[in-house]
Scaffold this motif. Structure first.
Motif, mmCIF file in Angstrom:
data_model
loop_
_atom_site.group_PDB
_atom_site.id
_atom_site.type_symbol
_atom_site.label_atom_id
_atom_site.label_comp_id
_atom_site.label_asym_id
_atom_site.label_seq_id
_atom_site.Cartn_x
_atom_site.Cartn_y
_atom_site.Cartn_z
ATOM 1 N N GLY A 77 56.607 -32.152 -1.715
ATOM 2 C CA GLY A 77 55.974 -33.420 -2.050
ATOM 3 C C GLY A 77 56.308 -33.899 -3.444
ATOM 4 O O GLY A 77 55.468 -34.517 -4.103
ATOM 5 N N GLY A 78 57.517 -33.633 -3.913
ATOM 6 C CA GLY A 78 57.922 -34.100 -5.235
ATOM 7 C C GLY A 78 57.569 -33.168 -6.365
ATOM 8 O O GLY A 78 57.913 -33.425 -7.514
ATOM 9 N N VAL A 79 56.864 -32.065 -6.069
ATOM 10 C CA VAL A 79 56.488 -31.091 -7.091
ATOM 11 C C VAL A 79 57.283 -29.811 -6.855
ATOM 12 O O VAL A 79 57.354 -29.312 -5.740
ATOM 13 C CB VAL A 79 54.976 -30.781 -7.041
ATOM 14 N N GLU A 80 57.886 -29.301 -7.913
ATOM 15 C CA GLU A 80 58.689 -28.091 -7.773
ATOM 16 C C GLU A 80 57.794 -26.853 -7.856
ATOM 17 O O GLU A 80 57.176 -26.596 -8.882
ATOM 18 C CB GLU A 80 59.759 -28.032 -8.869
ATOM 19 N N MET A 81 57.729 -26.104 -6.764
ATOM 20 C CA MET A 81 56.868 -24.934 -6.702
ATOM 21 C C MET A 81 57.628 -23.711 -7.212
ATOM 22 O O MET A 81 57.997 -22.801 -6.478
ATOM 23 C CB MET A 81 56.364 -24.720 -5.276
ATOM 24 N N ILE A 82 57.894 -23.725 -8.519
ATOM 25 C CA ILE A 82 58.610 -22.640 -9.179
ATOM 26 C C ILE A 82 57.719 -22.074 -10.277
ATOM 27 O O ILE A 82 57.096 -22.815 -11.036
ATOM 28 C CB ILE A 82 59.926 -23.136 -9.807
ATOM 29 N N TYR A 83 57.660 -20.757 -10.344
ATOM 30 C CA TYR A 83 56.958 -20.090 -11.439
ATOM 31 C C TYR A 83 57.969 -19.238 -12.176
ATOM 32 O O TYR A 83 58.778 -18.536 -11.556
ATOM 33 C CB TYR A 83 55.828 -19.216 -10.905
ATOM 34 N N THR A 84 57.974 -19.297 -13.492
ATOM 35 C CA THR A 84 58.905 -18.487 -14.276
ATOM 36 C C THR A 84 58.142 -17.601 -15.242
ATOM 37 O O THR A 84 57.028 -17.905 -15.643
ATOM 38 C CB THR A 84 59.884 -19.370 -15.076
ATOM 39 N N GLY A 121 65.067 -10.943 -20.228
ATOM 40 C CA GLY A 121 65.617 -11.983 -19.373
ATOM 41 C C GLY A 121 64.496 -12.850 -18.851
ATOM 42 O O GLY A 121 63.499 -13.066 -19.531
ATOM 43 N N ILE A 122 64.642 -13.376 -17.633
ATOM 44 C CA ILE A 122 63.585 -14.180 -17.034
ATOM 45 C C ILE A 122 63.388 -13.780 -15.577
ATOM 46 O O ILE A 122 64.211 -13.075 -14.984
ATOM 47 C CB ILE A 122 63.892 -15.692 -17.108
ATOM 48 N N GLU A 123 62.288 -14.252 -14.998
ATOM 49 C CA GLU A 123 62.009 -14.062 -13.589
ATOM 50 C C GLU A 123 61.728 -15.424 -12.971
ATOM 51 O O GLU A 123 61.012 -16.236 -13.551
ATOM 52 C CB GLU A 123 60.807 -13.133 -13.392
ATOM 53 N N LEU A 124 62.286 -15.676 -11.803
ATOM 54 C CA LEU A 124 62.064 -16.915 -11.077
ATOM 55 C C LEU A 124 61.344 -16.609 -9.773
ATOM 56 O O LEU A 124 61.759 -15.711 -9.036
ATOM 57 C CB LEU A 124 63.391 -17.612 -10.768
ATOM 58 N N PHE A 125 60.276 -17.350 -9.487
ATOM 59 C CA PHE A 125 59.555 -17.213 -8.228
ATOM 60 C C PHE A 125 59.604 -18.566 -7.531
ATOM 61 O O PHE A 125 59.008 -19.532 -7.998
ATOM 62 C CB PHE A 125 58.101 -16.789 -8.465
ATOM 63 N N ASP A 126 60.336 -18.646 -6.441
ATOM 64 C CA ASP A 126 60.559 -19.884 -5.700
ATOM 65 C C ASP A 126 59.684 -19.876 -4.461
ATOM 66 O O ASP A 126 59.935 -19.127 -3.517
ATOM 67 C CB ASP A 126 62.044 -19.987 -5.333
ATOM 68 N N TYR A 127 58.623 -20.681 -4.457
ATOM 69 C CA TYR A 127 57.670 -20.668 -3.364
ATOM 70 C C TYR A 127 58.123 -21.581 -2.234
ATOM 71 O O TYR A 127 58.745 -22.613 -2.446
ATOM 72 C CB TYR A 127 56.280 -21.079 -3.850
#
Length: 320
Positions: A199-206, A212-218
């Motif tokens: 719905g136009g909102v990116e459901m990503i948590y970092t 480094g980094i962690e990406l969580f793609d819902y």
């Protein structure tokens, strides 16, 4: 009525005349009074988080903004003040509070969690006000002020046991989950499109960890019932080939697929007979933007094949 023994502390940014956000409040600062006891994270550092989740059934731009503000008083009393704010469009707006147990409605809801001798939860009473003064969809910052009263809800309901929350404010709080303009992550999960756009909102948590980094793609479902996670991503360009042995090295990424409703459907490069590749094509540490590709082949705990193909990380912004 529950009373706090903690004494009041003077906020670094004293309240402005007539309420609202205090003059001189800094980015990430918040505060409030509970039963007359004052908390301000400028003088008592504590954590705050903000997130946005889509309400696609209310319209393509409808979202719910959630803010959790932790607190602790000198007597050991601690807890959080929680706000849930419905937005039919991402813009500044004023609301009244409704019952904290109400379903979706055009009013805000609030709660107070108290941990001292056990846990006690209070839910908002209809009335009270909340004003969003700023919702920056470019830098993903939100500001506002609020006041409401709440009744005891847990461990037992007592409508006569109430507490007031007053002089509440939050200033330039970072929206870390469901942010706008956060970039995108897309892939094919067993041949089915899986993407972070809901719905136009990116459901990503970092999250930043291990240097480094962690990406969580819902997933795109309203309930976000699954996610693809890429953890321990090095902050430099390169190609990283991973299996159950190399994936245990701190310098190597980990690829994970997880289903919330069926944990046995989880799979990762840490399992035997699993492998993956992560390629970082662009990494700008100054702007905290990263791009790349990924893929995964493996099995879940039930022995079912799990394949992630055509994975793309496109200009994703990570939290420091």
């Amino acid at each position: 009525m529950l009373m706090f023994a903690a004494g009041c502390s003077e906020s670094v940014a004293p309240p402005s005349a007539g309420g609202g956000i205090p003059h001189g409040a800094l980015e990430g600062e918040y505060g409030f009074e509970i039963n007359g006891s004052t908390f301000d994270n400028a003088t008592s550092p504590s954590s705050v988080s903000a997130s946005i989740r889509p309400y696609t059934n209310e319209g393509p731009g409808a979202v719910q903004l959630s803010i959790t503000m932790d607190y602790s008083f000198p007597d050991g009393t601690r807890g959080s003040v929680n706000l849930w704010i419905p937005l039919l469009a991402p813009k500044p707006e004023s609301f009244q509070f409704s019952d904290g147990n109400s379903l979706w409605n055009p009013k805000a809801t609030g709660a107070v969690s108290i941990a001292s001798a056990g846990f006690t939860d209070y839910e908002s009473i209809p009335g009270g006000t909340l004003t969003i003064t700023k919702l920056d969809t470019v830098h993903n910052l939100v500001s506002g002020f609020f006041q409401f009263s709440a009744y005891k809800y847990y461990p037992n309901v007592d409508l006569h046991d109430t507490i007031p929350v007053s002089k509440g404010y939050f200033n330039d709080i970072s929206i870390d989950f469901g942010a706008f303009g956060q970039g995108t992550i897309t892939a094919l999960l067993n041949g089915t499109p899986f993407n972070s756009d809901t719905g136009g909102v990116e459901m990503i948590y970092t999250d930043s960890s291990f240097g480094g980094i962690e990406l969580f793609d819902y997933g795109p479902e309203l309930g976000n019932d699954s996610f693809i996670s890429i953890q321990r991503i090095p902050l430099q360009t390169g190609t990283y080939v991973i299996d159950s042995i190399t994936g245990r090295e701190d310098s190597m990424p980990i690829i994970i697929y997880q289903s919330w409703f069926n944990p046995q459907r989880s799979a990762s490069t840490l399992r035997q007979n699993s492998s993956g590749v992560v390629t970082i094509t662009s990494c700008n540490v100054a702007t905290r933007r990263i791009s790349g590709t990924f893929q995964f082949v493996g099995v879940d705990s039930l022995g079912n094949a799990v394949t992630i193909s055509n994975g793309k990380i496109n200009n994703v912004l990570w939290t420091p």
